[in-house]
Design a protein around this motif. Structure first.
Motif, PDB file in Angstrom:
ATOM      1  N   GLY A  84      75.291  16.437  28.826  1.00 45.98           N
ATOM      2  CA  GLY A  84      74.620  17.719  28.644  1.00 45.98           C
ATOM      3  C   GLY A  84      74.772  18.124  27.190  1.00 45.98           C
ATOM      4  N   GLU A 107      71.597  13.737  26.879  1.00 45.09           N
ATOM      5  CA  GLU A 107      70.746  14.875  27.230  1.00 45.09           C
ATOM      6  C   GLU A 107      69.402  14.350  27.740  1.00 45.09           C
ATOM      7  N   PRO A 108      69.039  14.661  28.989  1.00 45.89           N
ATOM      8  CA  PRO A 108      67.819  14.086  29.564  1.00 45.89           C
ATOM      9  C   PRO A 108      66.513  14.703  29.078  1.00 45.89           C
ATOM     10  N   ASP A 109      66.551  15.907  28.544  1.00 47.33           N
ATOM     11  CA  ASP A 109      65.319  16.600  28.150  1.00 47.33           C
ATOM     12  C   ASP A 109      64.978  16.265  26.698  1.00 47.33           C
ATOM     13  N   THR A 133      68.806  10.641  27.782  1.00 48.37           N
ATOM     14  CA  THR A 133      69.052   9.972  29.051  1.00 48.37           C
ATOM     15  C   THR A 133      69.800  10.924  29.973  1.00 48.37           C
ATOM     16  N   ASP A 134      69.722  10.669  31.265  1.00 48.18           N
ATOM     17  CA  ASP A 134      70.486  11.494  32.202  1.00 48.18           C
ATOM     18  C   ASP A 134      71.946  11.065  32.188  1.00 48.18           C
ATOM     19  N   GLY A 135      72.792  11.947  32.688  1.00 44.82           N
ATOM     20  CA  GLY A 135      74.229  11.722  32.601  1.00 44.82           C
ATOM     21  C   GLY A 135      74.703  10.476  33.322  1.00 44.82           C
ATOM     22  N   ARG A 136      74.195  10.239  34.516  1.00 41.92           N
ATOM     23  CA  ARG A 136      74.667   9.085  35.276  1.00 41.92           C
ATOM     24  C   ARG A 136      74.275   7.766  34.610  1.00 41.92           C
ATOM     25  N   THR A 137      73.011   7.688  34.185  1.00 35.74           N
ATOM     26  CA  THR A 137      72.549   6.464  33.539  1.00 35.74           C
ATOM     27  C   THR A 137      73.263   6.244  32.215  1.00 35.74           C
ATOM     28  N   ALA A 154      76.668  20.483  31.721  1.00 38.07           N
ATOM     29  CA  ALA A 154      75.262  20.253  32.031  1.00 38.07           C
ATOM     30  C   ALA A 154      74.801  21.227  33.107  1.00 38.07           C
ATOM     31  N   ALA A 156      71.055  22.607  35.166  1.00 38.88           N
ATOM     32  CA  ALA A 156      69.620  22.529  35.419  1.00 38.88           C
ATOM     33  C   ALA A 156      69.247  23.755  36.240  1.00 38.88           C
ATOM     34  N   PRO A 161      74.199  20.168  37.989  1.00 37.30           N
ATOM     35  CA  PRO A 161      73.632  19.092  38.816  1.00 37.30           C
ATOM     36  C   PRO A 161      74.708  18.465  39.694  1.00 37.30           C
TER      37      PRO A 161
END
Length: 289
Positions: A84, A107-109, A133-137, A154, A156, A161
């Motif tokens: 995040g 950060e996915p966004d 990228t998203d946190g898990r990936t 993080a 959402a 999340p």
């Protein structure tokens, strides 16, 4: 109309901006030169002072800064992963207070990342990289025992999340931490704190040493707010953090040991697919109606 920033090296522009997660807004702090608030969906996500990255305005962020300050030797550099990003408040703080640190923000966004790069520049923050990228990936791609610090901050739509607070994800955090590494989490909860209790149970199932920091009123479950969870395989600086929490501007309380066990008693760990939902703040918390 929401707009996107396009000017590099210029003064940030107070405005609304389209991002993947909806709409972001930049607000200038009229009382502090260099101070800016980043809101997402009407919820304040970050405060940064472009003139002084060591200034932490939000109370929960001051507590996170206290944790960072209490770890290892003063000024010792860290290898850190931040899950995040928002405006990268804590990465800026670590870079300023612990020169030589190497940090990665997940950060996915992507449009939010672009907004921050253009309006609240991070190019001059030494040792910092941002990965869209998203946190898990993103965490899955980090090698074993690669980092001294993992930070989860993080949100959402104003909620944590759930996939980032499961037992499975927490074990992946433990995998990437060095033996003396620390996991630092920002979670939010309200009346009676059922979600926070489950988060603590989950973290305690993976890490031997865990503590909780927060405003006394939030810790009593009387109002919605942020709580900071700190975990490690090795003993944490409890005495130093207790003094900082009690003497700081936020006047927070630290819970650990038997008191923390009592806090989490009866709460089940969070596991993938168990249907857990994260709490969202009531409208009045951010002045919504």
């Amino acid at each position: 109309m929401a707009r996107r920033g396009t000017r590099r090296g210029a003064e940030p522009r107070a405005d609304r901006y389209e991002i993947a997660g909806g709409e972001a807004e930049l607000l200038r702090d009229a009382d502090r030169d260099g101070g800016w608030v980043l809101c997402v969906g009407g919820v304040p996500q970050s405060y940064v002072d472009l003139s002084d990255p060591t200034y932490l305005d939000f109370e929960y962020m001051r507590l996170m800064g206290d944790v960072v300050d209490s770890l290892g030797l003063e000024g010792e550099p860290f290898d850190a992963v931040h899950i995040g990003g928002a405006a990268c408040t804590l990465p800026r703080y670590v870079a300023a207070t612990r020169p030589g640190s190497r940090q990665v923000v997940l950060e996915p966004d992507g449009r939010l990342v672009q907004l921050v790069r253009e309006q609240l520049p991070v190019k001059g923050v030494a040792g910092l990289k941002i990965r869209v990228t998203d946190g898990r990936t993103g965490l899955a791609g980090v090698p074993d025992e690669a980092d001294d610090l993992v930070v989860l901050d993080a949100f959402a739509e104003a909620a944590v999340p759930v996939e980032l607070v499961t037992e499975e994800f927490t074990r992946d955090v433990a995998r990437v931490l060095r033996p003396g590494g620390v996991y630092l989490m920002n979670v939010a909860d309200g009346f009676r704190l059922p979600f926070a209790r489950r988060v603590v149970t989950t973290v305690r199932s993976v890490f031997r040493h865990v503590l909780l920091l927060g405003d006394p009123g939030v810790l009593r479950g009387r109002r919605f707010g942020n709580l900071i969870v700190v975990a490690s395989r090795r003993p944490l600086p409890v005495e130093a953090l207790t003094r900082r929490a009690a003497g700081g501007a936020a006047r927070a309380r630290l819970v650990e040991g038997e008191d923390l066990a009592a806090f989490a008693a009866g709460a089940a760990p969070i596991r993938e697919g168990d249907g857990t939902t994260a709490p969202v703040p009531p409208p009045q918390v951010f002045g919504k109606s």
